[in-house]
Design an enzyme around this catalytic site. Structure first.
Site, mmCIF file in Angstrom:
data_model
loop_
_atom_site.group_PDB
_atom_site.id
_atom_site.type_symbol
_atom_site.label_atom_id
_atom_site.label_comp_id
_atom_site.label_asym_id
_atom_site.label_seq_id
_atom_site.Cartn_x
_atom_site.Cartn_y
_atom_site.Cartn_z
ATOM 1 N N GLU A 1 7.569 -26.915 -8.374
ATOM 2 C CA GLU A 1 7.569 -26.948 -6.902
ATOM 3 C C GLU A 1 6.954 -28.290 -6.518
ATOM 4 O O GLU A 1 5.742 -28.439 -6.475
ATOM 5 C CB GLU A 1 6.758 -25.746 -6.379
ATOM 6 C CG GLU A 1 7.077 -25.389 -4.967
ATOM 7 C CD GLU A 1 6.039 -25.890 -4.004
ATOM 8 O OE1 GLU A 1 6.284 -26.963 -3.393
ATOM 9 O OE2 GLU A 1 4.984 -25.248 -3.871
ATOM 10 N N CYS B 1 3.496 -29.644 1.254
ATOM 11 C CA CYS B 1 4.773 -30.086 0.687
ATOM 12 C C CYS B 1 5.883 -29.815 1.686
ATOM 13 O O CYS B 1 6.947 -30.417 1.609
ATOM 14 C CB CYS B 1 5.032 -29.409 -0.648
ATOM 15 S SG CYS B 1 4.995 -27.643 -0.549
HETATM 16 C C1 UN1 Z 1 2.658 -26.320 -0.343
HETATM 17 O O1 UN1 Z 1 2.388 -27.186 0.477
HETATM 18 O O2 UN1 Z 1 2.640 -26.574 -1.582
HETATM 19 O O3 UN1 Z 1 5.419 -23.062 3.800
HETATM 20 C C2 UN1 Z 1 2.925 -24.901 -0.005
HETATM 21 C C3 UN1 Z 1 4.263 -23.509 3.879
HETATM 22 C C4 UN1 Z 1 3.168 -22.757 3.164
HETATM 23 C C5 UN1 Z 1 3.083 -23.164 1.740
HETATM 24 C C6 UN1 Z 1 3.093 -24.623 1.458
HETATM 25 N N1 UN1 Z 1 3.443 -21.343 3.249
HETATM 26 O O4 UN1 Z 1 3.968 -24.489 4.534
#
Ligand code: UN1
Length: 510
Positions: free
Chosen positions: A262, A296
């Site tokens: 990821e 992310c």
């Molecule tokens: C991340 O930044 O690795 O969808 C995860 C989102 C959160 C998770 C982010 N539920 O922004």
């Protein structure tokens, strides 16, 4: 600060390796956890050495043999208790997340809530580890598939979601019958230890063996590289940058292990001329400024129709001006610091490159100073005008920089949206059904997540989370992501008393 730590069972110096129910006397170097809020040391961790890593991994292997034989719904009961234990400490854990990684309180508690939610989800899943049954082509044969626990699994997580991302992997892995070896980010080590300590009691009260849920904090050489190369871990799930994931993926693939990656996103929101601009501005503000641009799923690009480009830009600048930047533990603060000085430098470097490549800063991007700001981690969120093909726009700069890109027609907008190496999350704002359906169709967004009239971040745990292309292709959290944590077995049982072969093959001797 001291009170929060004590409350969570942490001391000044903490062991960096635990097997769920016991803590090792570690032989690695001391790691300091420094708060990006004020630059102060929150606590220390005695990191794991190679030998400590070895101990942990062998406990995880041993525990797997026992844990895999516990019925899945019973494993779900344990996860329910873990969820309840975390539920009871949501505020304290949230406060530590704020302190250690600088998120505002609501967001920090939000990610603890994600963990609570995935526990609830996993409890249900523990009774739904379904395989198909098939009709055999041979008479009086039965065919079906089943899912078995996979083994001890490795989970590597980033600083920005120090609770939630691990829990998506670990809680689903637990009900799947796996044991878990967690290597958290060294920038969020105390949060990992606090979580492990909350869970420790649940494991002890249920008289579970050590080795089920392990944590190992250590350097890349002592721990990280060993973990990814370790044949005893059939699956490694890793969250972080594309560069990190490319390396992990290659090392794991070279031993023919499974990896769940990821990695970076470069998420865009298309704002059509048919959009509700007010909704779009609210969503973009949260998506681009929330978590100081360090998700992310953060919105990095806004691809806006030329008819609404100027009013949207104006509205965004007005909204950005009202963002209160400061100590994320204080009420009213919407944006805390970046994780450290290196992140600030990286942001400045990105902005310099943008300007070299022809882009323009329309608002923000300054390093703040004076009072609490003097620690050097606070910046103003930044809005820029850019073109999609600038090299810097093609990269994920992990900071609150938003690129505004104008477009003329939806085909062009979709092309911009897709023309980046990453493929995590995407969204369109439009009230035109035709536009939103094109965006969601085969010719539309190429991302793992595609939304209409909501931003790119803040996904719910119920869906499978992850993305395509350089984002790595992994899926974790909800839906059928549990299958990655199990091994599939196809079984055929002959109850005929004859020996018919498939495909009608005759083979035998008189
Ligand atoms: C991340 O930044 O690795 O969808 C995860 C989102 C959160 C998770 C982010 N539920 O922004």
């Amino acid at each position: 600060m001291k009170a929060i730590l004590k409350d969570l069972g942490l001391s000044d110096v903490n062991s960096g390796a635990g097997t769920g129910t016991t803590w090792l006397e570690c032989g690695g170097e001391i790691l300091k956890s420094i708060s990006p809020i004020n630059g102060q040391t929150i606590g220390r961790v005695q990191q794991a050495s190679r030998a400590d890593y070895e101990k942990v991994i062998s406990r995880a292997e041993e525990a797997f043999r026992e844990w895999r034989m516990v019925p899945a719904p019973r494993r779900g009961d344990i996860v329910r208790e873990i969820g309840n234990a975390v539920r009871a400490r949501k505020k304290e854990l949230g406060a530590l997340v704020s302190l250690e990684v600088g998120k505002m309180r609501a967001e920090a508690e939000g990610e603890v809530q994600e963990m609570i939610d995935i526990c609830d989800f996993a409890v249900g899943q523990s009774r739904m580890l379904y395989g198909f049954s098939m009709h055999s082509e041979r008479p009086r044969h039965r065919m079906y598939e089943q899912y078995h626990p996979l083994g001890p699994i490795g989970v590597i997580t980033a600083f920005n979601f120090p609770v939630a991302v691990w829990s998506w992997n670990a809680m689903i892995g637990l009900v799947a019958g796996d044991t878990v070896v967690w290597k958290p980010s060294s920038k969020a080590a105390l949060t990992a230890l606090a979580l492990a300590k909350i869970i420790e009691r649940v494991l002890q009260e249920n008289s579970l063996p050590e080795g089920i849920l392990n944590v190992v904090i250590g350097s890349r050489n002592e721990v990280g590289e060993r973990l990814i190369a370790d044949n005893r871990l059939p699956l490694v799930s890793a969250t972080g940058s594309v560069a990190m994931g490319r390396h992990v993926g290659q090392v794991v693939a070279s031993r023919l292990g499974k990896s769940l990656l990821e990695l970076g996103g470069n998420n865009a929101v298309i704002v059509s001329s048919q959009a509700d601009l007010d909704l779009a501005v609210r969503a973009i503000l949260f998506g681009a400024v929330g978590t100081a641009g360090q998700r992310c799923t953060t919105i990095r690009r806004v691809i806006a129709h030329k008819e609404i480009f100027n009013p949207l830009t104006e509205a965004l600048i007005q909204a950005y001006k009202q963002v209160v930047i400061g100590n994320p533990l204080e009420d009213g603060v919407l944006m805390g610091p970046l994780i450290d000085g290196a992140a600030v430098k990286n942001m400045q470097k990105g902005l310099a490159e943008l300007q070299d490549q022809g882009g323009r800063i329309l608002y923000g991007g300054e390093i703040l100073s004076g009072g609490i700001y003097d620690v050097g981690t606070y910046v103003t969120p930044c809005i820029c005008e850019a073109q999609n093909d600038y090299p810097i726009v093609q990269e994920e700069t992990f900071a609150p920089i938003l690129y505004l890109i104008p477009y003329e027609n939806l085909a062009e907008a979709t092309q911009y949206q897709n023309n980046v190496p990453q493929g995590l999350s995407s969204a369109i704002f439009t009230n035109d059904l035709h536009e939103s359906e094109i965006f969601l169709s085969h010719m539309g967004s190429d991302c793992g997540i595609a939304n209409v009239n909501i931003g790119t971040s803040g996904a719910e745990i119920g869906g499978a989370f992850g993305g395509e292309k350089d984002t790595g292709g992994g899926r974790e959290s909800g839906s059928d992501a549990w299958k990655t944590y199990m091994r599939r077995q196809t079984c055929t049982i002959n109850w005929s008393g004859e020996m018919p072969l498939a495909q009608g093959i005759e083979f035998g001797v008189e």
